[in-house]
Design an enzyme around this catalytic site. Structure first.
Site, PDB file in Angstrom:
ATOM      1  N   LYS A 185     -10.414 -30.000  48.747  1.00  0.00           N
ATOM      2  CA  LYS A 185     -10.187 -28.978  47.960  1.00  0.00           C
ATOM      3  C   LYS A 185     -10.747 -28.750  46.695  1.00  0.00           C
ATOM      4  O   LYS A 185     -10.956 -29.685  46.098  1.00  0.00           O
ATOM      5  CB  LYS A 185      -8.545 -29.131  47.840  1.00  0.00           C
ATOM      6  N   ASN A 200      -2.441 -16.553  51.019  1.00  0.00           N
ATOM      7  CA  ASN A 200      -2.228 -17.367  50.157  1.00  0.00           C
ATOM      8  C   ASN A 200      -2.557 -16.955  48.586  1.00  0.00           C
ATOM      9  O   ASN A 200      -3.521 -16.225  48.676  1.00  0.00           O
ATOM     10  CB  ASN A 200      -2.707 -18.773  50.401  1.00  0.00           C
ATOM     11  N   ASN A 227     -18.157 -22.967  45.320  1.00  0.00           N
ATOM     12  CA  ASN A 227     -16.928 -22.120  45.671  1.00  0.00           C
ATOM     13  C   ASN A 227     -16.961 -20.772  44.510  1.00  0.00           C
ATOM     14  O   ASN A 227     -16.647 -20.682  43.695  1.00  0.00           O
ATOM     15  CB  ASN A 227     -15.663 -22.662  45.252  1.00  0.00           C
ATOM     16  N   PHE A 228     -17.922 -19.813  45.409  1.00  0.00           N
ATOM     17  CA  PHE A 228     -18.305 -18.720  44.442  1.00  0.00           C
ATOM     18  C   PHE A 228     -17.203 -17.410  45.075  1.00  0.00           C
ATOM     19  O   PHE A 228     -17.622 -16.272  44.867  1.00  0.00           O
ATOM     20  CB  PHE A 228     -19.652 -18.266  44.650  1.00  0.00           C
ATOM     21  N   SER A 229     -16.036 -17.832  45.613  1.00  0.00           N
ATOM     22  CA  SER A 229     -15.549 -16.779  46.609  1.00  0.00           C
ATOM     23  C   SER A 229     -13.871 -16.747  46.446  1.00  0.00           C
ATOM     24  O   SER A 229     -13.288 -16.042  46.950  1.00  0.00           O
ATOM     25  CB  SER A 229     -15.843 -16.983  47.704  1.00  0.00           C
ATOM     26  N   CYS A 230     -13.452 -17.694  45.847  1.00  0.00           N
ATOM     27  CA  CYS A 230     -11.769 -17.907  45.803  1.00  0.00           C
ATOM     28  C   CYS A 230     -11.070 -16.575  45.051  1.00  0.00           C
ATOM     29  O   CYS A 230     -11.577 -16.252  44.028  1.00  0.00           O
ATOM     30  CB  CYS A 230     -11.344 -19.175  44.764  1.00  0.00           C
ATOM     31  N   LYS A 280     -20.501 -20.807  49.368  1.00  0.00           N
ATOM     32  CA  LYS A 280     -19.486 -20.314  49.766  1.00  0.00           C
ATOM     33  C   LYS A 280     -19.285 -18.869  49.372  1.00  0.00           C
ATOM     34  O   LYS A 280     -18.865 -18.701  48.105  1.00  0.00           O
ATOM     35  CB  LYS A 280     -18.316 -21.141  49.812  1.00  0.00           C
ATOM     36  N   ASN A 308     -14.746 -16.933  53.116  1.00  0.00           N
ATOM     37  CA  ASN A 308     -13.581 -17.090  52.285  1.00  0.00           C
ATOM     38  C   ASN A 308     -12.542 -16.062  52.507  1.00  0.00           C
ATOM     39  O   ASN A 308     -12.617 -15.191  53.390  1.00  0.00           O
ATOM     40  CB  ASN A 308     -13.762 -17.293  50.824  1.00  0.00           C
ATOM     41  N   THR A 309     -11.226 -15.983  52.084  1.00  0.00           N
ATOM     42  CA  THR A 309     -10.101 -15.294  52.495  1.00  0.00           C
ATOM     43  C   THR A 309     -10.455 -14.084  51.999  1.00  0.00           C
ATOM     44  O   THR A 309     -11.242 -13.540  50.714  1.00  0.00           O
ATOM     45  CB  THR A 309      -8.938 -15.888  52.018  1.00  0.00           C
TER      46      THR A 309
END
Length: 402
Positions: free
Chosen positions: A147, A176, A234-237, A274, A301-302
């Protein structure tokens, strides 16, 4: 020539009634040691040959104590296990000899780092603690994207999830509003050190997020020193939309290239970027990642979503103190969108040198194979693990081997 579309005869609607109990009462009740619960789970997850090889032919002349033990029997609707198994029983050796399956080698690599099989946990709640990763690795997962680690405080809301369910109660879509790891950087580094010591063959992907170039570089360096195998940016949350954070980065070619380059300054490990599906075309962003030095792409990603509105309270789900926000959508419903993005990147010859780690709605081995056929070299899973547990790796590996 083996027909991958071979179908056994059984009542799928009856299988879908099964609650997939973690410790199945039906298995415990069987006097012939038939793992009824495992067989039903394999059928549910489309691992037909694996299910057929677990002894259901022993059930033909049985009085079915498994059905009496089924937790649904209290509602007078137990799963008709004997009927399913009687329909389903086949000579699997005739279809695919066992020695052929056992000779299959599923090992592959992610940017040159060896994987014992292509199945990874994606960066999420299912890979957020030492205990979770230990259990996943012991079950057979090849690795995990931990995570997302950051050096700024997290303020989680609760509840954080909502779902759209099918008639069998499984998730068809899942939302989420989860944020990043709530452990300190040092706590996460200690987890990496323990995992590297205890599971030297497993791949630890360190998902990271910084607020500026210095943080991206520093986090990458610390993760490598602690034993990570791969860095994932993580470029996408979708739940981190402040300036220069999360999905905001993934929608800007300039930011993707700049922060990828900053990560590469801090590590000699392979770097995955990502990317977000909340764009019209992912290829330009992937090319920007390549210019920044990325070794691979992780996608998708989501997806930004509102899964529903409570018509009594007039607040979208999940509701936190009477308020809600747009959140990230995952699960089987997003698989067609994920496959489209994977195919588009795989068909761009300028990206040929980059590894693609595919994710988005993978539940069964057939889902995983579709991603692989379209260009993914590894696959990542979260929502199905939330629904069914780490144990699904058995059917993913067995089904893909077959």
């Amino acid at each position: 020539m083996i027909n991958l579309n071979y179908r056994f005869s059984y009542d799928a609607s009856e299988v879908n009634k099964c609650l997939l109990c973690h410790e199945p009462a039906c298995t415990a009740a069987c006097p012939r040691q038939v793992p009824a619960g495992d067989i039903l789970r394999s059928l549910y997850l489309e691992n037909w040959l694996g299910a057929a090889g677990k002894g259901c032919e022993k059930c033909r002349d049985c009085d079915a104590p498994c059905e009496k033990a089924c937790v649904l029997s209290a509602r007078k609707v137990p799963v008709r296990i004997r009927e399913i198994f009687t329909q389903f029983s086949e000579d699997t050796e005739r279809i695919l000899p066992k020695h052929v399956i056992e000779e299959v080698d599923l090992s592959c690599d992610i940017c040159g780092v060896k994987l014992e099989n292509p199945f990874l946990l994606s960066s999420s709640v299912v890979a957020s603690t030492l205990d979770m990763c230990r259990r996943a690795f012991a079950a057979g997962w090849a690795g995990a994207a931990f995570k997302t680690i950051c050096s700024f405080p997290q303020h989680e809301a609760s509840p954080r999830f909502s779902a759209i369910r099918s008639h069998s109660h499984s998730f068809s879509g899942f939302k989420n509003i989860e944020q990043l790891s709530d452990h300190s950087v040092e706590e996460n580094m200690e987890i990496f050190r323990v995992l590297r010591r205890d599971f030297p063959a497993k791949v630890i992907i360190a998902s990271i997020m910084g607020r500026n170039e210095e943080e991206w570089t520093s986090l990458a360096r610390r993760c490598e020193e602690a034993g990570a195998s791969v860095i994932e940016c993580n470029f996408s949350c979708p739940n981190m939309e402040d300036s220069d954070l999360g999905v905001t980065i993934g929608q800007s070619e300039e930011l993707v290239e700049r922060f990828t380059r900053a990560v590469k300054k801090g590590t000699g490990l392979p770097v995955l970027v990502k990317l977000t599906p909340n764009v019209a075309d992912m290829v330009p962003l992937a090319l920007a990642a390549k210019r920044g030095g990325a070794d691979g792409i992780a996608a998708i990603n989501t997806i930004n979503s509102v899964t529903g509105v409570n018509i009594d309270t007039l607040v979208a789900e999940p509701s936190v103190r009477g308020k809600s926000i747009v959140g990230g959508y995952s699960g089987p419903a997003v698989k067609p969108i994920a496959l489209r993005f994977i195919a588009e990147m795989a068909n761009c010859h300028e990206l040929d040198a980059l590894h693609i780690s595919g994710m988005g709605g993978i539940e069964t081995w057939r889902d995983a194979l579709e991603f692989i056929l379209l260009g993914a070299g590894s696959v990542q899973v979260t929502t199905a693990v939330m629904q069914y547990g780490y144990r699904i790796i058995d059917d993913l590996i067995c089904g893909l081997s077959e």
